[in-house]
Design an enzyme around this catalytic site. Sequence first.
Site, PDB file in Angstrom:
ATOM      1  N   THR A  28       0.755  -1.101  -0.128  1.00 15.25           N
ATOM      2  CA  THR A  28      -0.220   0.168   0.023  1.00 15.25           C
ATOM      3  C   THR A  28       0.759   1.262  -0.148  1.00 15.25           C
ATOM      4  O   THR A  28       1.931   1.278   0.745  1.00 15.25           O
ATOM      5  CB  THR A  28      -0.870   0.062   1.232  1.00 15.25           C
ATOM      6  OG1 THR A  28      -1.609  -1.218   1.329  1.00 15.25           O
ATOM      7  CG2 THR A  28      -1.900   1.072   1.325  1.00 15.25           C
ATOM      8  N   ASP A  88       7.928   3.376   5.531  1.00 15.84           N
ATOM      9  CA  ASP A  88       8.361   4.648   6.053  1.00 15.84           C
ATOM     10  C   ASP A  88       9.682   4.996   6.521  1.00 15.84           C
ATOM     11  O   ASP A  88      10.184   6.092   6.699  1.00 15.84           O
ATOM     12  CB  ASP A  88       7.412   5.124   7.235  1.00 15.84           C
ATOM     13  CG  ASP A  88       5.698   4.885   6.669  1.00 15.84           C
ATOM     14  OD1 ASP A  88       5.609   5.642   5.801  1.00 15.84           O
ATOM     15  OD2 ASP A  88       5.135   4.172   7.409  1.00 15.84           O
ATOM     16  N   LYS A  98       6.153   0.823   9.282  1.00 11.74           N
ATOM     17  CA  LYS A  98       5.321   0.907   8.103  1.00 11.74           C
ATOM     18  C   LYS A  98       4.114   1.365   8.915  1.00 11.74           C
ATOM     19  O   LYS A  98       3.831   1.051  10.126  1.00 11.74           O
ATOM     20  CB  LYS A  98       5.219  -0.585   7.391  1.00 11.74           C
ATOM     21  CG  LYS A  98       6.539  -0.721   6.545  1.00 11.74           C
ATOM     22  CD  LYS A  98       6.343  -2.045   5.816  1.00 11.74           C
ATOM     23  CE  LYS A  98       5.196  -2.064   5.171  1.00 11.74           C
ATOM     24  NZ  LYS A  98       4.744  -1.219   4.270  1.00 11.74           N
ATOM     25  N   GLY A  99       3.040   1.898   8.093  1.00 13.04           N
ATOM     26  CA  GLY A  99       1.701   2.150   8.704  1.00 13.04           C
ATOM     27  C   GLY A  99       1.470   3.462   8.465  1.00 13.04           C
ATOM     28  O   GLY A  99       0.463   4.072   8.850  1.00 13.04           O
ATOM     29  N   GLU A 107      -1.062  -5.489   5.786  1.00 17.20           N
ATOM     30  CA  GLU A 107       0.409  -5.798   5.168  1.00 17.20           C
ATOM     31  C   GLU A 107       1.132  -6.698   5.957  1.00 17.20           C
ATOM     32  O   GLU A 107       1.928  -7.341   5.244  1.00 17.20           O
ATOM     33  CB  GLU A 107       1.146  -4.249   5.281  1.00 17.20           C
ATOM     34  CG  GLU A 107       0.591  -3.209   4.286  1.00 17.20           C
ATOM     35  CD  GLU A 107       1.329  -1.727   4.600  1.00 17.20           C
ATOM     36  OE1 GLU A 107       1.018  -0.866   3.685  1.00 17.20           O
ATOM     37  OE2 GLU A 107       1.813  -1.548   5.492  1.00 17.20           O
TER      38      GLU A 107
END
Length: 223
Positions: A28, A88, A98-99, A107
């Site tokens: 994503t 990230d 991540k997120g 994910e």
Amino acid sequence: MNQDQLKQLVGRAAVDYVTSGEVVGVGTGSTVDCFIDALAAAIAEGRLTVAGAVSSSERSTQRLQKHGIRVLDAAEVTGLTVYIDGADEIDGQGHMVKGGGAALTREKIVADLADRFVCIADASKLVQTLGKFPLPVEIIPMAAAQLTRRFATLGGTATLRAGVVTDNGGHILDVTGLSITDPAAFEAEVNQWPGVVTVGVFARNKAQVCLLGGADGVQTLTF
């Protein structure tokens, strides 16, 4: 090159990691959007075929379907050869934060199906120690206050991400002020806290390859 051009560069490079005829795991985010577009172009040009994709978010599902790529439910597959997603932050061992797009739980589910995680990112995402980027944590809403207090004991300041509800119905805490020197231990600890759905540290499901876009093109890091 600007950041958008770097994203397109690594998105195109990631297509080389897709095995023709198989199902691909798709993450994503804006960098993954570039990968999806490059994947669709490769299919249209006859350079490869895919049996479908397992997507980690509604956003990616819609983009894949717009390109005519069949999206399968995770329950329909027993494994994937590759999962391609952004980050990230990523450190020198392949651990990631991540997120930022609030899809971290799905994910991790898709990443766990895959034999190989290929991270695609621009060079600004490479760090020595995780924690500069606010750490996303998907939570059960009723636990927000007590989890905020738990992170405070670690030196972190947790803030509820306003107006965000995940695809799973959860909320997101963004935690600043952390220095995550042992990502595996941190992930294992926080994931056990009552009310945490998923912490955005990817150590158990770390990257094996990172395609890092910079001024000199794509650098390939292996872990």
